[in-house]
Design a protein around this motif. Structure first.
Motif, short mmCIF file in Angstrom:
data_model
loop_
_atom_site.label_atom_id
_atom_site.label_comp_id
_atom_site.label_asym_id
_atom_site.label_seq_id
_atom_site.Cartn_x
_atom_site.Cartn_y
_atom_site.Cartn_z
N TYR A 129 48.73 76.63 49.04
CA TYR A 129 49.74 76.23 50.00
C TYR A 129 50.28 74.84 49.63
O TYR A 129 49.60 74.05 48.98
CB TYR A 129 49.15 76.16 51.41
CG TYR A 129 48.32 77.37 51.80
CD1 TYR A 129 46.94 77.37 51.61
CD2 TYR A 129 48.91 78.50 52.33
CE1 TYR A 129 46.17 78.47 51.95
CE2 TYR A 129 48.16 79.60 52.69
CZ TYR A 129 46.78 79.58 52.49
OH TYR A 129 46.04 80.67 52.82
N TYR B 16 52.28 71.44 51.57
CA TYR B 16 52.68 70.79 52.81
C TYR B 16 53.39 69.50 52.49
O TYR B 16 53.15 68.87 51.46
CB TYR B 16 51.44 70.47 53.68
CG TYR B 16 50.67 71.68 54.12
CD1 TYR B 16 49.73 72.26 53.27
CD2 TYR B 16 50.87 72.25 55.38
CE1 TYR B 16 49.02 73.39 53.66
CE2 TYR B 16 50.16 73.37 55.78
CZ TYR B 16 49.24 73.93 54.91
OH TYR B 16 48.54 75.05 55.31
N GLN C 52 54.26 65.70 54.24
CA GLN C 52 54.06 64.74 55.32
C GLN C 52 55.11 63.65 55.16
O GLN C 52 55.03 62.81 54.27
CB GLN C 52 52.65 64.14 55.28
CG GLN C 52 52.37 63.23 56.46
CD GLN C 52 50.92 62.77 56.53
OE1 GLN C 52 50.23 62.65 55.53
NE2 GLN C 52 50.43 62.52 57.74
N PRO D 196 51.89 66.41 58.93
CA PRO D 196 52.28 67.34 57.86
C PRO D 196 52.96 68.59 58.42
O PRO D 196 52.78 68.94 59.59
CB PRO D 196 50.94 67.68 57.20
CG PRO D 196 50.05 66.53 57.52
CD PRO D 196 50.46 66.11 58.91
N LEU E 165 54.11 72.77 57.05
CA LEU E 165 53.97 73.80 56.02
C LEU E 165 55.29 74.02 55.30
O LEU E 165 56.34 74.17 55.93
CB LEU E 165 53.51 75.10 56.66
CG LEU E 165 53.45 76.33 55.75
CD1 LEU E 165 52.37 76.16 54.69
CD2 LEU E 165 53.21 77.60 56.56
N TYR F 95 53.46 79.10 51.41
CA TYR F 95 52.17 79.75 51.53
C TYR F 95 52.05 80.86 50.49
O TYR F 95 53.05 81.36 49.99
CB TYR F 95 51.94 80.30 52.95
CG TYR F 95 52.87 81.41 53.38
CD1 TYR F 95 54.16 81.13 53.83
CD2 TYR F 95 52.45 82.74 53.37
CE1 TYR F 95 55.01 82.15 54.24
CE2 TYR F 95 53.29 83.76 53.76
CZ TYR F 95 54.57 83.46 54.21
OH TYR F 95 55.40 84.48 54.61
N TYR G 276 51.37 67.68 49.57
CA TYR G 276 49.98 68.05 49.34
C TYR G 276 49.87 69.54 48.99
O TYR G 276 50.49 70.37 49.67
CB TYR G 276 49.12 67.82 50.58
CG TYR G 276 48.96 66.38 51.00
CD1 TYR G 276 49.80 65.81 51.94
CD2 TYR G 276 47.95 65.59 50.45
CE1 TYR G 276 49.64 64.49 52.34
CE2 TYR G 276 47.78 64.26 50.85
CZ TYR G 276 48.64 63.73 51.79
OH TYR G 276 48.47 62.42 52.18
N PHE H 112 42.16 69.78 49.70
CA PHE H 112 43.51 69.26 49.55
C PHE H 112 43.61 68.48 48.25
O PHE H 112 42.65 67.81 47.85
CB PHE H 112 43.84 68.29 50.69
CG PHE H 112 44.02 68.92 52.05
CD1 PHE H 112 42.92 69.37 52.78
CD2 PHE H 112 45.28 69.04 52.61
CE1 PHE H 112 43.08 69.94 54.04
CE2 PHE H 112 45.46 69.59 53.87
CZ PHE H 112 44.36 70.05 54.59
N ALA I 108 45.29 65.19 46.27
CA ALA I 108 45.38 63.79 46.71
C ALA I 108 46.78 63.41 47.16
O ALA I 108 46.97 62.36 47.78
CB ALA I 108 44.92 62.86 45.61
#
Lengths: 112, 117
Positions: free
Chosen positions: A39, A41, A43, A49, A51, A54, A92, A103, A105
């Motif tokens: 996935y 994301y 932020q 964050p 989505l 996916y 991410y 996750f 970094a």
């Protein structure tokens, strides 16, 4: 635990430029059920964050189609075709194939 | 519109307990897995706990297993995180998240937990 390595750590782009972010996994993310639980994301600054992508390449609800995901096994890429100002923030990658969820970094996308 | 509103954060001493709550609205709560994730100040994201839609099964990473407990009240559309034996490294913003297309489709605004003497 599976380690996700994102490159670059920081990317500088101009509005309209296309950018790619890489996510490499320490193990294959292909599950025994045939799915790859990878996935992406975003932020945005001072926000929670959200989505984007996916199952490697499927767009989340309401996500613009300038975002695309690709890859397989251990190598994955998020591409933004034509960066807009609202795309700035930290990206991410996340894997859900192996327990625990892990996750990357993060990759910070900045304006050049 | 999906809304997830976390409460219960604050300053707590090491070794003490704290319970977070998350009230959900805008979707059929009992149809979805729910999770907590956290973000230490200036750092990346870490998964903390997940619970199935019925509440029958729960999952944790080793970093919180045995100390944190996730639970839910489907009648009240509320998710909880009981945090015991808190450590300084648990200091973070805690996000309530709902599943669906991914483990973390929607995120709350987050609640800050500071563990310090």
């Amino acid at each position: 635990d599976v380690v996700l390595t994102q490159t670059p750590p920081t990317s500088s782009a101009t509005i309209g430029q296309s950018v790619s972010i890489s996510c490499r996994s320490s193990q294959s993310l292909l599950d025994s059920d045939g799915n790859t639980y990878l996935y992406w994301y975003l932020q945005r600054p001072s926000q929670s964050p959200q989505l984007l992508i996916y199952l490697v390449s499927k767009l989340g609800s309401g996500v613009p189609n300038r975002f695309s995901g690709s890859g397989s096994g251990t190598d994955f890429t998020l591409k933004i075709s034509g960066v807009e100002a609202e795309d700035l923030g930290v990206y991410y990658c996340v894997q859900g194939t192996h327990d625990p969820y892990t996750f990357g970094a993060g990759t910070k996308l900045e304006l050049k | 519109e999906v809304q997830l509103v976390e409460t219960g954060g604050g300053l707590v001493q090491p070794g003490r307990s704290l319970k977070l709550s998350c009230v959900a609205s805008g979707f059929t709560f009992n149809n979805y897995w729910m999770s907590w994730t956290r973000q230490a100040p200036g750092k990346g994201l870490e998964w903390v706990a997940s619970i199935t839609n019925s509440g029958g099964s729960t999952y944790y990473p080793d970093s919180v297993k045995g100390r944190f407990t996730i639970s839910r009240d489907n009648a009240q559309n509320t998710l909880y995180l009981q945090m015991n034996s808190l450590r300084s490294e648990d200091t973070a913003t805690y996000y309530c998240t709902s599943g669906g297309q991914s483990p973390f489709d929607y995120w709350g605004q987050g609640v800050m937990v500071t563990v310090s003497s």
